[in-house]
Design an enzyme around this catalytic site. Structure first.
Site, PDB file in Angstrom:
ATOM      1  N   SER A  30       0.869  -1.172   0.000  1.00  0.00           N
ATOM      2  CA  SER A  30       0.000   0.000   0.000  1.00  0.00           C
ATOM      3  C   SER A  30       0.906   1.223   0.000  1.00  0.00           C
ATOM      4  O   SER A  30       1.849   1.294   0.795  1.00  0.00           O
ATOM      5  CB  SER A  30      -0.913  -0.010   1.220  1.00  0.00           C
ATOM      6  N   GLU A  31       0.623   2.167  -0.890  1.00  0.00           N
ATOM      7  CA  GLU A  31       1.601   3.222  -1.154  1.00  0.00           C
ATOM      8  C   GLU A  31       1.805   4.187   0.022  1.00  0.00           C
ATOM      9  O   GLU A  31       2.749   4.973  -0.001  1.00  0.00           O
ATOM     10  CB  GLU A  31       1.253   3.989  -2.435  1.00  0.00           C
ATOM     11  N   ASN A  32       0.951   4.132   1.034  1.00  0.00           N
ATOM     12  CA  ASN A  32       1.207   4.978   2.199  1.00  0.00           C
ATOM     13  C   ASN A  32       2.325   4.427   3.076  1.00  0.00           C
ATOM     14  O   ASN A  32       2.727   5.074   4.041  1.00  0.00           O
ATOM     15  CB  ASN A  32      -0.069   5.184   3.015  1.00  0.00           C
ATOM     16  N   SER A  73       8.392   4.139  -0.592  1.00  0.00           N
ATOM     17  CA  SER A  73       7.233   3.460  -1.164  1.00  0.00           C
ATOM     18  C   SER A  73       7.168   3.697  -2.676  1.00  0.00           C
ATOM     19  O   SER A  73       6.940   2.770  -3.460  1.00  0.00           O
ATOM     20  CB  SER A  73       5.957   3.978  -0.501  1.00  0.00           C
TER      21      SER A  73
END
Lengths: 233, 217
Positions: B45-47, B87
């Site tokens: 997840s890009e966070n 990320s």
């Protein structure tokens, strides 16, 4: 040990003025500098340019600054959770620059690392690239993006010490480490300010050199934006 | 014709052992529910999390552990947390093997539009532009037509673009389509859906070669 510890949020925000540019860590409401934001509301500084991935919700996070119309311009990647934001944006009171999330992170990191600009493929061929220099490398097109230039960076970490060393927790890390040392003054607030020497040097995420002021936040609400659970079977 | 879960189930078959996968919001999120249990896959997840697990049990939610949709999540053994720049190093540096995301429109040259409808509230692109500009392997999960019944597989996108020439495959409620240099190549039909129905629902150039098999779900 060079001491970065200040007494509290009031001292930490000394020098904050109208029309400055600030960077805020956080993703949604996770890992936002709650105490710095509350103090900015109290100080009621206006005409701010704010770099933050999101713009908070109506009654929390940067939404609190929006309520008092303190923000002139937002630079964000996703802003959809806030009615007051929408109202100010549509009425033209608030200027909004939407940029790709990875570009936002890298513009902060570039400022931290001393790169004036960098090429990224993100946004090539879209309106994000309009007016920007583009260049081909190895057959692929890239867009030139510039490092941020901010007056203050407001960071939230989990643990820290008076030397300014920081450790983050979970996904509350997000943009926070990238924004440390990316502004002229980096203000870090932590949930726990521990005695110097207690943090294992092997486990420090951000060395104190990137932090000018550190304090323990008086209170953290740590609001959850989307509470999702599964049933116990 | 498939429902949203059906689309997710079909896309799950594209997820291979050893893949790092980024799932977008909406139908893509459902894909995690259908990935075979005998393969090893890690969701990014890009966070800032790799090795995302299911939602937490009630009472175990942690404000410091969320996904890019800001939902509370859990992590699996072997998971890691990292900052946003790292990320997107994973994403931009093509270390993520598969990206699955939704779209408003896809064009026959692989252009995608999924972030902005002019005149309506603009929420932002989030990480979508970074993902589509960088990923080698992008699958779009979407309905074949919009609510008004108009095709979402077009000659050219009418909405502001998210990325150019990047979509490789589209899985809809009607079909599996590969984006080729010559246009949309029909690979599979959804159960009970005819080639004619797919042709009618596809505005862009649709290539139909030989017998088109029904999806094996």
């Amino acid at each position: 040990m060079i001491n970065k510890k200040v007494a509290g949020v009031t001292e930490a925000l000394q020098g904050v003025k109208d029309n400055m540019t600030f960077m805020f860590g956080g993703f949604g409401l996770s890992g936002i500098p709650e105490n710095a934001i509350a103090e900015l509301v109290k100080l009621n500084v206006k005409g701010l340019t704010c770099v933050s991935n999101n713009a908070g919700v109506d009654d929390f996070g940067l939404g609190l600054l929006l309520q008092q119309k303190q923000i002139k311009k937002m630079i964000s990647s996703y802003v959809g959770e806030n009615d007051e934001f929408e109202r100010q944006m549509l009425s033209g009171e608030l200027e909004v620059e939407l940029i790709p999330q990875g570009t936002l992170a890298e513009r902060a990191r570039a400022a931290q690392a001393g790169f004036p600009a960098f090429y990224t493929p993100a946004g090539y061929g879209t309106e994000v690239a309009e007016g920007k220099e583009t260049r081909e490398f190895n057959g692929k097109m890239y867009v030139l993006e510039h490092a941020f230039d901010a007056d203050f960076g407001f960071i939230k970490a989990w643990k820290g010490d008076a030397a300014g060393n920081l450790i983050f927790k979970g996904t509350a890390r997000n943009f926070n480490p990238n924004m440390c040392g990316a502004a002229k003054i980096t203000v870090a607030e932590v949930e726990e300010l521990v005695p110097v020497g207690e943090l294992d040097p092997n486990e420090i995420h951000i060395p104190g050199i990137f932090v000018q002021r550190i304090f323990q936040g008086a209170h953290y609400e740590k609001r959850i934006e989307q509470r999702t659970v599964r049933q116990r079977s | 014709m498939l429902d949203k879960n059906g689309i997710a189930k079909r896309i799950a078959k594209e997820v291979k052992d050893g893949y790092y996968v980024n799932l977008g919001i909406g139908i893509p999120t459902l894909v995690a529910n259908f990935v075979r249990e005998d393969i090893e896959v890690e969701f990014q997840s890009e966070n800032g999390v790799l090795g995302m697990g299911p939602f937490p049990f009630e009472g175990e939610e942690d404000a410091d552990v969320i996904n890019a949709g800001k939902q509370t999540i859990t992590t699996l053994p072997g998971a890691s947390f990292f900052d946003s720049a790292m990320s997107f190093s994973m994403i931009r540096g093509q270390h993520v093997d598969l990206t699955i995301l939704g779209a408003m429109e896809v064009a026959e040259n692989g252009d995608i539009a999924n972030w902005k409808i002019p005149g309506k509230m603009v929420k932002g692109m989030g990480g979508a532009m970074d993902l589509v500009a960088s990923a080698e392997n992008i699958i779009v999960a979407m309905m074949h037509t919009n609510r008004a019944g108009a095709s979402k597989l077009l000659k050219t996108c009418s909405l502001p673009l998210t990325g150019v020439g990047c979509v490789k495959k589209v899985v809809t409620n009607l079909a599996v389509i590969e984006v080729t240099e010559k246009g949309f190549k029909l690979l599979e039909r959804a159960p009970g859906v005819s080639v004619d129905t797919i042709k009618e629902a596809t505005e862009g150039h649709l290539i139909v070669e030989g017998d088109i098999p029904e999806m094996n779900l």
